[in-house]
Design a protein around this motif. Structure first.
Motif, short mmCIF file in Angstrom:
data_model
loop_
_atom_site.label_atom_id
_atom_site.label_comp_id
_atom_site.label_asym_id
_atom_site.label_seq_id
_atom_site.Cartn_x
_atom_site.Cartn_y
_atom_site.Cartn_z
N ASN A 33 -82.06 62.35 23.21
CA ASN A 33 -81.69 61.89 24.37
C ASN A 33 -81.91 63.10 25.53
O ASN A 33 -80.97 64.06 25.34
N THR A 56 -84.85 58.56 26.52
CA THR A 56 -84.70 58.71 25.00
C THR A 56 -86.01 58.78 24.03
O THR A 56 -86.90 57.69 24.38
N ASP A 82 -80.90 64.12 29.46
CA ASP A 82 -80.19 63.42 30.60
C ASP A 82 -79.96 64.48 31.67
O ASP A 82 -79.41 65.51 31.20
N ASN A 136 -83.15 59.98 33.08
CA ASN A 136 -82.68 59.67 31.64
C ASN A 136 -83.79 59.31 30.76
O ASN A 136 -84.34 58.31 31.05
N CYS A 195 -78.52 69.43 32.79
CA CYS A 195 -79.33 68.78 31.81
C CYS A 195 -78.36 68.83 30.57
O CYS A 195 -77.98 69.99 30.00
#
Length: 684
Positions: free
Chosen positions: A379, A411, A381, A409, A353
């Motif tokens: 963000n 944001t 991910d 993912n 991550c």
């Protein structure tokens, strides 16, 4: 040990005044001396800020000290205010108290905060779930020097800090929703770890040994001269243990070993201040029965995590508008083994991550008060072998013959506005955060809050209303292995909270009493229907609503022999569950928690600290034999004795002094008995 911050007056000397409308804010919390006149303005307290501001004091023995008029800020608001004037209450554990505590990890320190619930799976910070006021480990924000270091994959390993206890200047605990201050995910509170950047500190070498093959070595020191505008500190440590139990086959299953490295620096002149940190935590531990279920009774689980933390922060010291930008990157990797060293029986779970963040806070003073405005973009991910949706392009897992085939993912963006007004003894702080995530179908949503306090000579009254939001973790949405079935369509959690209370302080007595009400919507939990017998599995769900009522009380007495403190917390939730349904987190809360401590005054370098904790948890668990058991109340006593000399400190401490082996923090996870540690810290 954890105590509210009370007002302490300090005398300061102005050498000149600025003819600015906002100049009063530069004097917040100070007793001002103008020529030969002494004018008491607004009472002050010990600083408790994200940036570790310190006063520079001259060597004179005059009664009035010369101090640079830097802001003394507190993390209870977006705009920096003194502790005594901040309307939001922040509980602080100082560096001196950390050094005296009979603990080896931040997790253990937090056990003595009455509003904090630490559910331990392994000792000495191996793994613990930490929550506040009846929430879960996913519902708090954990910060390192004001930077959010939470792992969106899971909250289980959030407390894998890269810094050692000796690096920590203080720990700040903010109870209740804190979205207006720390952004979303701070549903029931926040914990901020503030570390030292060096300056006048000496290098230290720490060596420890103890029960169950425990050993630790740590070294820390400054890299630059204290005469430069740069400060720089580096620390490194290694710890290991054989663990306190073995599996049915006779193998180690609660052992651990790990290394930490942490670097922090600052640059400061008359115009700007820059600060940065970089840290590494690498740790592996036997997970025993940590995640076992009646259907899956594995007792040789294992987990290994590697975490990297970086951040750069800045602030201008001149001008009408103060900017506080920050940029950060956190990188987390973990490997989970359902059967230790046996991937042929069950494939290892790999996760990676990366979190990238950019945030800006700014504030300015004008005739109507102090206003803060800013925004943050973050963000998150994840690539995984088990969590998420199928990836368009796979990624190779280093050191294996496998690929990351799944991922998520998202944001998250937020913007905040806050305004603070001070009328003599009255402080009002109000504002909101507007939040939106690319993952959720929710529109940009506003979460408001207001804090009010009124200070008298020995009493301070306070009240607040705050609200917040939390997105589900990736584990809550996607984990589907060995008795677990997650729901990818979970809704975000929302919280509204009311709190009111008072503080009382004199030189000999300090006290605090507060009551609160939490209204939660779509609260996320893992539940199991035990009526399904061996086919029962944990499922992630949204509870429609949960109302929680609670109060906390604290009192401390100072005497000639030392300080005695005691705290009590009570929580009641109105959520009832059907017969046979077991909750793993949200409905397993501490209804009663009592903590007490006694710290002797130092005598010829000798001192003693005693900590006692008693708690009673609501909820039940299913044993591997299929029996449903209620959690039982238990008490634990810890102690630390130390001898402090000019160039070294010797100490011995014991956790669980009364050797209680029957207590349960998590169902089916055995706990250790008494754990002894002896060590020495050398000043180099």
């Amino acid at each position: 040990m954890f105590k509210p911050q009370f007002q302490k007056r300090q005398v300061m000397v102005f050498h000149q005044f600025q003819r600015k409308g906002y100049s009063l804010f530069a004097a917040l919390g100070r007793e001002v001396v103008i020529s030969v006149l002494s004018v008491a303005t607004l009472s002050s307290a010990k600083a408790a800020s994200i940036s570790d501001e310190t006063f520079r004091v001259d060597s004179t023995k005059a009664t009035a000290r010369e101090v640079t008029l830097d802001d003394v800020c507190v993390t209870g608001s977006r705009a920096p205010l003194t502790v005594s004037q901040a309307a939001r209450m922040v509980t602080v554990l100082s560096r001196e108290e950390i050094a005296q505590a009979p603990v080896q990890s931040v997790n253990d320190l937090l056990k003595m905060a009455v509003g904090v619930d630490v559910r331990q799976r392994g000792p000495l910070g191996t793994q613990s779930d930490v929550s506040i006021r009846g929430g879960t480990q996913e519902q708090i924000v954990v910060l390192l020097n004001g930077i959010n270091i939470c792992d969106p994959q899971t909250g289980h390993n959030t407390f894998d800090f890269p810094c050692d206890l000796s690096d920590i200047v203080r720990i700040e605990v903010l109870e209740g929703p804190a979205a207006r201050i720390y952004g979303t995910s701070s549903l029931v509170g926040a914990i901020n770890i503030v570390t030292s950047s060096g300056s006048n500190e000496k290098a230290t070498l720490n060596l420890e040994g103890g029960s169950f093959g425990y050993a630790k070595a740590a070294i820390a020191g400054n890299l630059l001269s204290k005469d430069t505008p740069l400060t720089s500190r580096l620390s490194c440590s290694y710890a290991r243990s054989d663990g306190y139990s073995r599996s049915k086959s006779g193998m180690l299953n609660t052992d651990f070993s790990g290394s930490k490295a942490f670097y922090q620096g600052t640059f400061s002149n008359e115009q700007i201040k820059l600060s940065w940190h970089a840290g590494l935590s690498d740790k592996g531990w036997g997970s025993g029965t940590f995640y076992a279920t009646p259907k899956w009774q594995a007792d040789e689980q294992y987990e290994h995590t590697t975490k990297v933390y970086t951040a750069l922060q800045g602030e201008n010291k001149t001008g009408l508008l103060h900017f506080q930008p920050a940029v950060y990157w956190n990188h987390f990797q973990d490997r989970y083994e359902g059967y230790r060293n046996r991937p042929q029986v069950m494939k290892y779970n790999y996760n990676r991550c990366d979190i990238y963040g950019l945030k800006l806070n700014s504030y300015f003073d004008w005739k109507a008060g102090r206003t803060a405005i800013g925004a943050e973009i973050r963000n998150e991910d994840l690539v995984s072998g088990n969590l998420g949706e199928p990836l368009f392009r796979t990624h190779h897992i280093s050191g294996t013959d496998r690929d990351y085939t799944l991922g998520v993912n998202r944001t998250n963006i937020s913007a905040h506005l806050e305004h603070n007004v001070i009328f003599n003894r009255l402080t009002v702080s109000a504002g909101f955060v507007a939040a939106k995530s690319s993952w959720s179908d929710m529109n940009m949503t506003i979460y408001p809050g207001i804090d009010v306090s009124y200070a008298m000579d020995h009493v301070k009254l306070f009240a607040s209303y705050n609200s917040s939001l939390r997105l589900p973790s990736f584990t809550e949405m996607y984990y589907k292995l060995q008795g677990y079935a997650a729901d990818p369509h979970l809704k975000p959690e929302e919280m509204q909270a009311l709190e009111a209370g008072l503080q009382y302080h004199t030189p000999l007595v300090q006290a605090k009493l507060s009551a609160y009400y939490h209204h939660g919507r779509n609260m996320i939990d893992w539940i199991m229907d035990t009526n399904q017998g061996n086919q029962a599995q944990w499922q992630s769900v949204n509870h429609t609503k949960i109302n929680a009522y609670g109060f906390e009380a604290y009192v401390a007495f100072q005497s000639k022999v030392g300080m005695l403190d005691a705290s009590y917390s009570y929580i009641y939730q109105d959520k009832d569950i059907e017969p046979g349904i077991v909750s793993q987190y949200a409905l397993e809360y501490l209804r009663h928690k009592f903590v007490a401590g006694f710290q002797t005054k130092e005598w010829q370098g000798l001192s003693l600290r005693l900590n006692f904790r008693w708690q009673d948890r609501v909820g039940s668990y299913t044993t591997f034999d299929g029996a449903l058991r209620d959690y039982r109340p238990y008490g634990l006593l810890d102690a630390r004795a130390q001898w402090k000399a000019p160039h070294f400190t010797l100490y011995s401490e014991v956790n669980n002094l009364l050797n209680n082996r029957s207590y349960v923090d998590f169902g089916n996870v055995p706990q250790p008995g008494a754990w002894f540690v002896t060590g020495i810290t050398l000043k180099i």
